[in-house]
Scaffold this active site. Structure first.
Site, mmCIF file in Angstrom:
data_model
loop_
_atom_site.group_PDB
_atom_site.id
_atom_site.type_symbol
_atom_site.label_atom_id
_atom_site.label_comp_id
_atom_site.label_asym_id
_atom_site.label_seq_id
_atom_site.Cartn_x
_atom_site.Cartn_y
_atom_site.Cartn_z
ATOM 1 N N TYR A 160 63.852 55.998 39.029
ATOM 2 C CA TYR A 160 62.944 57.024 38.521
ATOM 3 C C TYR A 160 63.729 57.898 37.549
ATOM 4 O O TYR A 160 64.717 58.533 37.936
ATOM 5 C CB TYR A 160 62.453 57.845 39.717
ATOM 6 C CG TYR A 160 61.541 59.005 39.416
ATOM 7 C CD1 TYR A 160 62.056 60.289 39.205
ATOM 8 C CD2 TYR A 160 60.159 58.847 39.406
ATOM 9 C CE1 TYR A 160 61.218 61.362 38.973
ATOM 10 C CE2 TYR A 160 59.313 59.927 39.181
ATOM 11 C CZ TYR A 160 59.845 61.178 38.962
ATOM 12 O OH TYR A 160 59.004 62.248 38.748
ATOM 13 N N CYS A 161 63.308 57.909 36.265
ATOM 14 C CA CYS A 161 64.100 58.612 35.248
ATOM 15 C C CYS A 161 63.345 59.795 34.659
ATOM 16 O O CYS A 161 62.506 59.615 33.764
ATOM 17 C CB CYS A 161 64.468 57.639 34.120
ATOM 18 S SG CYS A 161 65.326 56.184 34.737
ATOM 19 N N GLU A 400 64.707 65.942 43.652
ATOM 20 C CA GLU A 400 63.244 65.828 43.743
ATOM 21 C C GLU A 400 62.602 67.209 43.665
ATOM 22 O O GLU A 400 61.544 67.461 44.240
ATOM 23 C CB GLU A 400 62.828 65.085 45.022
ATOM 24 C CG GLU A 400 63.455 63.696 45.087
ATOM 25 C CD GLU A 400 62.525 62.575 45.512
ATOM 26 O OE1 GLU A 400 61.322 62.807 45.700
ATOM 27 O OE2 GLU A 400 63.023 61.432 45.655
#
Lengths: 418, 254
Positions: A160-161, A400
């Protein structure tokens, strides 16, 4: 009971200090009289079955290797593929593309259990699941069929970038550009701190196709091997060492327009929706670590003697253990409620996911840290698992969405009407 | 060609639990204690599922005797791949005194009713360590038995079994229908997969009463008392061999 002595799965524990790792980790799985911190309380029979598989997998396939993976910085792809065979590669991805189609609550229960075996590996599996879900939910039929089946079996791994060197908490200010040239986007820029970066195959990248701010961001899938896709050096971290972390660099990297998920300008929304679930997953990983640490601390207090008595006779330590247990159960309830809210698409879901992530990651770190303290000097040695749990979950308060950003989201929800 | 395998599974206290004796010494504490499938029963289920995957048998039917809670154990077996389950309802005092004799009568009755060609059981349960149910079932059915199996090969109507015995390994060949009991090294039970756990919900579990099978559950055994093993005492050090012999004679060991 005599007959089951031979297979290692059934090894009984005797003395504490100096025994092999497997024995120490089996103690994490020591299940006794139903106690207040039992993570299966309140679950349906089916959820208990999911949890049992995850606990067994964690105890047999992950826990014995947790320390080695941390020390040697091994990315345990084979082990993760075994987990994928059980359905852990796409837990909340739809079955028609190979996923398990379970709910957010089922997912939370599973990650909490897996985490007792290795936090770092479970956290990566959760990130992989998040990317899988994003493609499944926002991709068109062709994209879903192209990527999801391989992601569900973990034949391909995902990253996830979003974060960049200059855009962390202020994610919407990201600078990686994606210029439309014919039927391709040409990407230029770099992403920082990408979990799995360099060793994974599918990169879900948030990049700027339009103007400033969130509305100019789109989500594009870039495959490893695409010319112009490069990686920085592998970062040396305090924990999460069983997953490689690298910068992901785009230099005139051409990506077909057909790799864009959703519409132009929808990227930021896709990223945030992915993160809502991701936050529950990370919080669940913290829960698993805290649960393991409470058990380790409890066992240590029963065995270690000072001043002629086991430490468990000491009222201060009893009270401390009680506080740890209370924080654990409170965190667990909040995380499970947030999972439920997200599943039901309730209006409070986003704020609740933020609350759950904020509360659980903070409280569980305190629990693990306290457990380390209770081990005394032994807690500081790498022979004992408690220090790895502390190091591994420390970062959950940061990624996150930092816990500060979580407060931002909650405050915004509270002050919405004013 | 064999078609149906009957597998017996028992719900026992989980192997990792620390056992406590009840204060009235009538048994061990089971309330609120974590239970799971007997490890040897898991191995039995795994072997049956493997045989079906090799297409040597058509259907795996799993049986458990006990109160409502044994349904969990049956579901675990269904999640591992068994096709359907049979719950033989036994509750209260009858469940407390349920032993190998009663279970083997039930298994024999079900084997006849289901026309099973093979009955696979765990070699023993980890709570009572009886190691009798398989043998008794075979005797009641007058079927050959292959106990302590560490390898099972089906060839037409015959089964070749490698047994783990004190002297090493013994290979025997028996005719079907037969009873086999699983030993530790027969196989490594698979993890249930998430899809299989969900499919298991839809598989049928029939409810049967022992009376329907014509089985009398009266026990011939009465448990008098259950005690903790004696606390391990400290050893005694001696200086010479003569001292050692004297001490052993004193203790009545020689």
């Amino acid at each position: 009971m005599a007959a089951v002595g031979t297979l290692s799965r059934f090894v009984r524990l005797s003395s504490f200090v100096g025994k092999s790792r497997r024995l120490i980790f089996n103690r994490i799985q020591r299940r006794g009289i139903a106690s207040c911190i039992d993570p299966s309380l309140g679950l349906t029979d089916e959820q208990k079955e999911f949890q049992k598989v995850a606990f067994d997998f964690a105890a047999n396939e992950m826990a014995p290797h947790m320390a080695e993976w941390d020390e040697k910085e091994i990315f345990p792809v084979e082990c993760m593929r075994k987990a994928a065979q059980l359905g852990f590669g796409g837990i909340y991805t739809q079955p028609e593309v190979g996923g398990s189609g379970l709910s957010r609550l089922d997912t939370s229960v599973i990650f909490e259990a897996l985490s007792t075996g290795c936090v770092s590996t479970t956290a990566y599996i959760s990130i992989h699941n998040m990317c899988n879900w994003m493609i499944d939910t926002f991709g068109n039929t062709e994209q879903r069929e192209r990527y999801c089946p391989d992601l569900c079996t973990m034949d391909k791994l995902a990253s996830y970038c979003l974060t960049e060197p200059g855009a962390g908490s202020d994610a919407a200010s990201l600078l990686t550009t994606a210029q439309l040239k014919g039927d391709h986007y040409v990407l230029n820029g770099s992403k920082a701190f990408i979990s799995g970066g360099g060793d994974t195959d599918v990169y879900v990248v948030m990049c700027r196709t339009g103007g400033k701010g969130a509305k100019g961001i789109s989500c594009v899938v870039v495959e490893k091997g695409t010319p112009g896709l490069g990686f920085g050096k592998k970062e040396k971290k305090v924990g999460w060492n069983s997953q490689p972390t690298r910068a992901v660099i785009f230099e005139d990297c051409a990506v077909p327009v057909t790799n864009r998920l959703g519409a132009e300008g929808q990227g930021f929304s896709i990223a945030m929706k992915g993160l809502n679930g991701g936050r529950i997953n990370i919080a669940s990983c913290s829960l698993g670590a805290a649960h393991a640490c409470v058990q380790l601390a409890r066992d240590h207090l029963c065995v270690r003697k000072q001043f002629g008595e086991p430490l468990s006779s000491n009222q201060f330590l009893q009270f401390k253990l009680a506080e740890m247990a209370t924080k654990l159960v409170a965190s667990r309830l909040l995380v499970r409620e947030a999972a439920h809210a997200l599943q039901e698409n309730r209006p409070d879901a986003v704020a609740l996911c933020s609350m759950a992530k904020l509360f659980a990651t903070d409280e569980c770190f305190t629990i693990c840290n306290q457990a380390l303290q209770m081990h005394g000097g032994y807690g500081y040695l790498k022979d004992y698992a408690v220090q790895q749990f502390v190091r591994d979950i420390r970062v959950h308060q940061i990624l996150e969405g930092t816990n500060e950003v979580m407060r931002l989201i909650i405050a915004r929800d509270l002050l919405m009407d004013s | 060609m064999s078609s149906r395998v009957l597998v017996g599974v028992k719900r026992v206290i989980d192997y990792a639990v620390k056992i406590r004796v009840k204060p009235d010494r009538s048994g061990v504490v089971t309330d609120g204690v974590k239970h799971s499938m007997n490890p040897f029963c898991e191995i039995a289920v795994e072997e049956a599922v493997k045989l079906r995957e090799k297409k040597l048998i058509k259907e795996v039917v799993v049986v458990s005797c006990g109160p409502q809670q044994v349904m969990e154990t049956i579901r675990t077996a269904l999640a591992m791949g068994a096709d359907r389950g049979i719950h033989v309802e036994v509750t209260g005092k009858e469940y407390e005194t349920l032993g190998p004799l009663q279970v083997s009568k039930i298994m024999a009755a079900l084997a006849k009713k289901e026309e099973a060609k093979l009955v696979i059981l765990g070699k023993q349960a980890i709570d009572d360590d009886c190691n009798q149910t398989g043998q008794m079932t075979a005797a009641l059915l007058d079927w050959p038995q292959g106990t302590f199996a560490s390898e099972v090969t089906i060839d037409g109507d015959k089964i070749k079994i490698v047994r783990e015995i004190d002297g090493g390994l013994e290979t025997i060949q028996i005719n079907m229908p037969a009873v086999v009991t699983a030993d530790l090294r027969l196989n490594t039970p698979r993890y249930a997969t998430l899809p299989n756990i969900m499919k298991a919900k839809k598989k049928k579990i029939a409810n049967v009463k022992p009376a329907d099978l014509g089985v009398d559950l009266t026990s011939r055994i009465e448990t008098v008392s259950v005690d903790d093993p004696p606390q391990r005492l400290a050893g005694v050090k001696v200086e010479t061999v003569d001292d050692l012999v004297a001490k052993l004679k004193e203790a009545g060991n020689i």
